[in-house]
Design a protein around this motif. Structure first.
Motif, PDB file in Angstrom:
ATOM      1  N   VAL A   1     -20.195  20.765 -55.759  1.00 35.17           N
ATOM      2  CA  VAL A   1     -21.626  21.451 -56.009  1.00 35.17           C
ATOM      3  C   VAL A   1     -22.627  20.554 -55.621  1.00 35.17           C
ATOM      4  O   VAL A   1     -23.901  20.975 -55.682  1.00 35.17           O
ATOM      5  CB  VAL A   1     -20.837  22.701 -57.361  1.00 35.17           C
ATOM      6  N   ARG A   2     -22.859  19.457 -56.810  1.00 34.03           N
ATOM      7  CA  ARG A   2     -23.814  18.813 -57.010  1.00 34.03           C
ATOM      8  C   ARG A   2     -24.560  18.225 -55.331  1.00 34.03           C
ATOM      9  O   ARG A   2     -25.553  18.044 -55.215  1.00 34.03           O
ATOM     10  CB  ARG A   2     -24.057  17.302 -57.715  1.00 34.03           C
TER      11      ARG A   2
ATOM     12  N   GLN B   1     -27.383  26.689 -58.856  1.00 31.80           N
ATOM     13  CA  GLN B   1     -28.359  26.584 -60.581  1.00 31.80           C
ATOM     14  C   GLN B   1     -27.126  26.858 -61.245  1.00 31.80           C
ATOM     15  O   GLN B   1     -27.263  26.318 -63.054  1.00 31.80           O
ATOM     16  CB  GLN B   1     -29.715  26.879 -60.528  1.00 31.80           C
ATOM     17  N   ILE B   2     -26.672  27.850 -61.261  1.00 31.94           N
ATOM     18  CA  ILE B   2     -26.341  29.216 -62.458  1.00 31.94           C
ATOM     19  C   ILE B   2     -24.876  28.528 -62.694  1.00 31.94           C
ATOM     20  O   ILE B   2     -24.454  28.018 -63.873  1.00 31.94           O
ATOM     21  CB  ILE B   2     -25.757  30.207 -61.763  1.00 31.94           C
ATOM     22  N   TYR B   3     -24.489  27.401 -61.691  1.00 27.71           N
ATOM     23  CA  TYR B   3     -23.138  26.879 -61.621  1.00 27.71           C
ATOM     24  C   TYR B   3     -22.892  25.129 -62.780  1.00 27.71           C
ATOM     25  O   TYR B   3     -22.618  25.213 -63.276  1.00 27.71           O
ATOM     26  CB  TYR B   3     -21.645  26.840 -60.883  1.00 27.71           C
ATOM     27  N   LEU B   4     -24.115  24.613 -62.725  1.00 22.87           N
ATOM     28  CA  LEU B   4     -24.641  23.169 -62.433  1.00 22.87           C
ATOM     29  C   LEU B   4     -24.909  23.150 -63.907  1.00 22.87           C
ATOM     30  O   LEU B   4     -25.225  21.918 -64.276  1.00 22.87           O
ATOM     31  CB  LEU B   4     -25.349  22.519 -61.871  1.00 22.87           C
ATOM     32  N   GLU B   5     -25.751  24.896 -64.730  1.00 24.31           N
ATOM     33  CA  GLU B   5     -26.776  24.115 -65.052  1.00 24.31           C
ATOM     34  C   GLU B   5     -25.510  23.430 -67.139  1.00 24.31           C
ATOM     35  O   GLU B   5     -24.604  24.098 -67.034  1.00 24.31           O
ATOM     36  CB  GLU B   5     -26.876  25.681 -66.263  1.00 24.31           C
ATOM     37  N   GLU B   6     -26.210  23.047 -67.505  1.00 24.55           N
ATOM     38  CA  GLU B   6     -25.724  22.369 -68.961  1.00 24.55           C
ATOM     39  C   GLU B   6     -25.579  22.816 -69.818  1.00 24.55           C
ATOM     40  O   GLU B   6     -26.950  23.234 -70.215  1.00 24.55           O
ATOM     41  CB  GLU B   6     -26.649  20.746 -68.987  1.00 24.55           C
TER      42      GLU B   6
ATOM     43  N   MET C   1     -28.209  36.926 -63.718  1.00 25.85           N
ATOM     44  CA  MET C   1     -28.871  36.083 -63.439  1.00 25.85           C
ATOM     45  C   MET C   1     -30.635  36.548 -64.091  1.00 25.85           C
ATOM     46  O   MET C   1     -31.647  35.541 -64.637  1.00 25.85           O
ATOM     47  CB  MET C   1     -29.585  35.816 -62.034  1.00 25.85           C
ATOM     48  N   GLY C   2     -30.877  37.821 -63.894  1.00 24.10           N
ATOM     49  CA  GLY C   2     -31.626  38.636 -64.440  1.00 24.10           C
ATOM     50  C   GLY C   2     -32.028  38.495 -66.531  1.00 24.10           C
ATOM     51  O   GLY C   2     -33.297  38.318 -66.482  1.00 24.10           O
ATOM     52  N   GLY C   3     -30.601  37.853 -66.801  1.00 23.39           N
ATOM     53  CA  GLY C   3     -30.884  37.929 -68.095  1.00 23.39           C
ATOM     54  C   GLY C   3     -30.630  36.665 -68.228  1.00 23.39           C
ATOM     55  O   GLY C   3     -31.847  35.982 -69.733  1.00 23.39           O
TER      56      GLY C   3
ATOM     57  N   TYR D   1     -35.366  27.720 -57.233  1.00 22.54           N
ATOM     58  CA  TYR D   1     -34.610  28.390 -57.577  1.00 22.54           C
ATOM     59  C   TYR D   1     -34.295  28.971 -58.936  1.00 22.54           C
ATOM     60  O   TYR D   1     -32.428  28.883 -58.686  1.00 22.54           O
ATOM     61  CB  TYR D   1     -34.195  29.202 -56.972  1.00 22.54           C
ATOM     62  N   HIS D   2     -34.184  27.708 -59.803  1.00 21.38           N
ATOM     63  CA  HIS D   2     -33.572  27.422 -61.588  1.00 21.38           C
ATOM     64  C   HIS D   2     -34.302  29.076 -62.725  1.00 21.38           C
ATOM     65  O   HIS D   2     -35.382  28.903 -61.814  1.00 21.38           O
ATOM     66  CB  HIS D   2     -33.921  26.308 -61.477  1.00 21.38           C
TER      67      HIS D   2
END
Length: 398
Positions: free
Chosen positions: A256-257, A316-321, A218-220, A190-191
């Motif tokens: 979160v990880r 995934q949204i929160y953790l994206e580098e 998220m769709g954007g 789900y990324h």
């Protein structure tokens, strides 16, 4: 249409008879089984329509049986719906027609009884891909425009966009995997790359080589991933309050990880908490959309697989580098697909300040700033769709 003899002459049933007389089951999702949809004429009576792709019957409402969806309006509004589906959608936006519990079913019923037969009519379908079944609704002909919803939302959050663009374009809104009526694999990442793959597979199944993309939240972000990873598939990107990698330190990242999305298999939040969140996200949307947003979110979230998908995507949204060779903002500078960004000045999820960072990363990008929250297509539909239509016209496929 089959009408129960006991209600053949009941007060208020005439308008429903007219609608069911032109019922077209081919408009519905072919996988749909018999569904009970309660039709409420607030000043006339209540009936149940039993609906499937093979037909529809009407009977006196069985209050002891919970319907899958409820559609309610006064007699005058039902007359407008019977005469013209577009009038019914106007009534819905104005709050005079209410659809609850399952907007997919409610809107598909209105589409199936609209009497519309041209390419502009709304159609529902399920498309098989290697990742599973993807639920879509589509309308119109012309260059394809694919609509990608936000976290926790479904394809019906783009109903106003479909109505605005279908006269000129082939508009296709889908439930992303994990949401709405689409497949919900427990172990999917789900990324953005996963969702981009799902969208490209859907395009392959539909015979679409290139498309314009419109994505909210998220769709954007998924639309951006398609533009970065598969630029040959994208004609243009219209990005409505897109979720972007956080540039500031994320203090909760270590926790979160280690948290697993599979906890969603057993965890459930109360409805009052969900309603409060939705009101924060779309502060200026009509009440009908607020209630529908809660209902559509709960349709997925009250299933174990839906909760897993929601938590996995949010994680995934929160953790994206944000930075580094593979960081989002580093990659964004390489985007070549024309992009329009629509920002909500009252957005409490995607800070309005992100616009300045995007302008630096993409000097050629277009920007529109609106007095709204996180869902511009619902809160400021006229300005949002006018800007999208103008942008699409500039970037028609050759």
């Amino acid at each position: 249409m089959v009408l129960s003899p006991s209600i053949a002459h009941a007060r208020g049933a005439t308008v429903l008879e007219r609608m069911l007389d032109r019922f077209d089951g081919s408009v519905l999702d072919g996988a749909q089984r018999v569904s009970r949809i309660r039709l409420v004429i607030t000043d006339g009576g209540t009936w149940d329509a039993l609906v499937s792709p093979s037909g529809a019957t009407l009977e006196q409402a069985r209050t002891s049986v919970r319907p899958a969806a409820v559609i309610g309006a006064d007699a005058a509004t039902w007359e407008r719906v019977a005469d013209d589906l577009r009038g019914g959608m106007d009534a819905y936006r104005e709050g005079r027609l209410v659809v609850r519990h399952n907007l997919h079913l409610g809107v598909s019923f209105l589409a199936a009884t609209s009497g519309m037969t041209g390419p502009e009519r709304l159609r529902f379908d399920c498309v098989s891909t290697s990742l599973g079944t993807i639920s879509v609704c589509a309308a119109g002909l012309g260059e394809p425009v694919i609509l990608l919803h936000g976290l926790g939302a479904t394809k019906v959050s783009f109903l106003p966009t479909i109505a605005a663009l279908a006269p000129t374009y082939r508009t296709i809104a889908l439930d992303l995997p994990g949401f709405g009526d689409s497949t919900k694999p427990v172990l999917a990442p789900y990324h953005p790359p996963f969702f981009a793959r799902a969208v490209c597979e859907l395009m392959d199944e539909l015979g679409i080589e290139r498309a314009h993309f419109v994505g909210n939240s998220m769709g954007g972000r998924i639309a951006l991933e398609i533009g970065l990873r598969h630029p040959e598939r994208a004609c243009s990107l219209s990005l409505l309050a897109p979720s972007l990698a956080w540039r500031r330190p994320r203090p909760w990242a270590p926790l979160v990880r280690v948290l697993r999305p599979e906890l969603g298999l057993v965890q459930l939040s109360p409805r009052w908490a969900i309603e409060a969140v939705v009101h924060q996200i779309v502060p200026r949307a009509a009440a009908s959309w607020l209630h529908a947003g809660v209902d559509e979110f709960l349709r997925s979230y009250t299933t174990a697989r839906g909760r897993v998908a929601f938590y996995a995507a949010a994680r995934q949204i929160y953790l994206e580098e944000p930075h580094g060779a593979r960081g989002f903002w580093t990659r964004l500078e390489s985007l070549a697909t024309p992009a329009l960004f629509v920002w909500g000045k009252l957005d409490r999820l995607v800070p309005f300040g992100f616009a300045a960072h995007v302008r630096r990363a993409l000097p050629s990008s277009r920007h529109l700033e609106l007095d709204c929250g996180h869902v511009p297509q619902l809160e400021r539909p006229q300005e949002t769709h006018g800007a999208i239509a103008a942008f699409l016209a500039e970037h028609r496929a050759v």
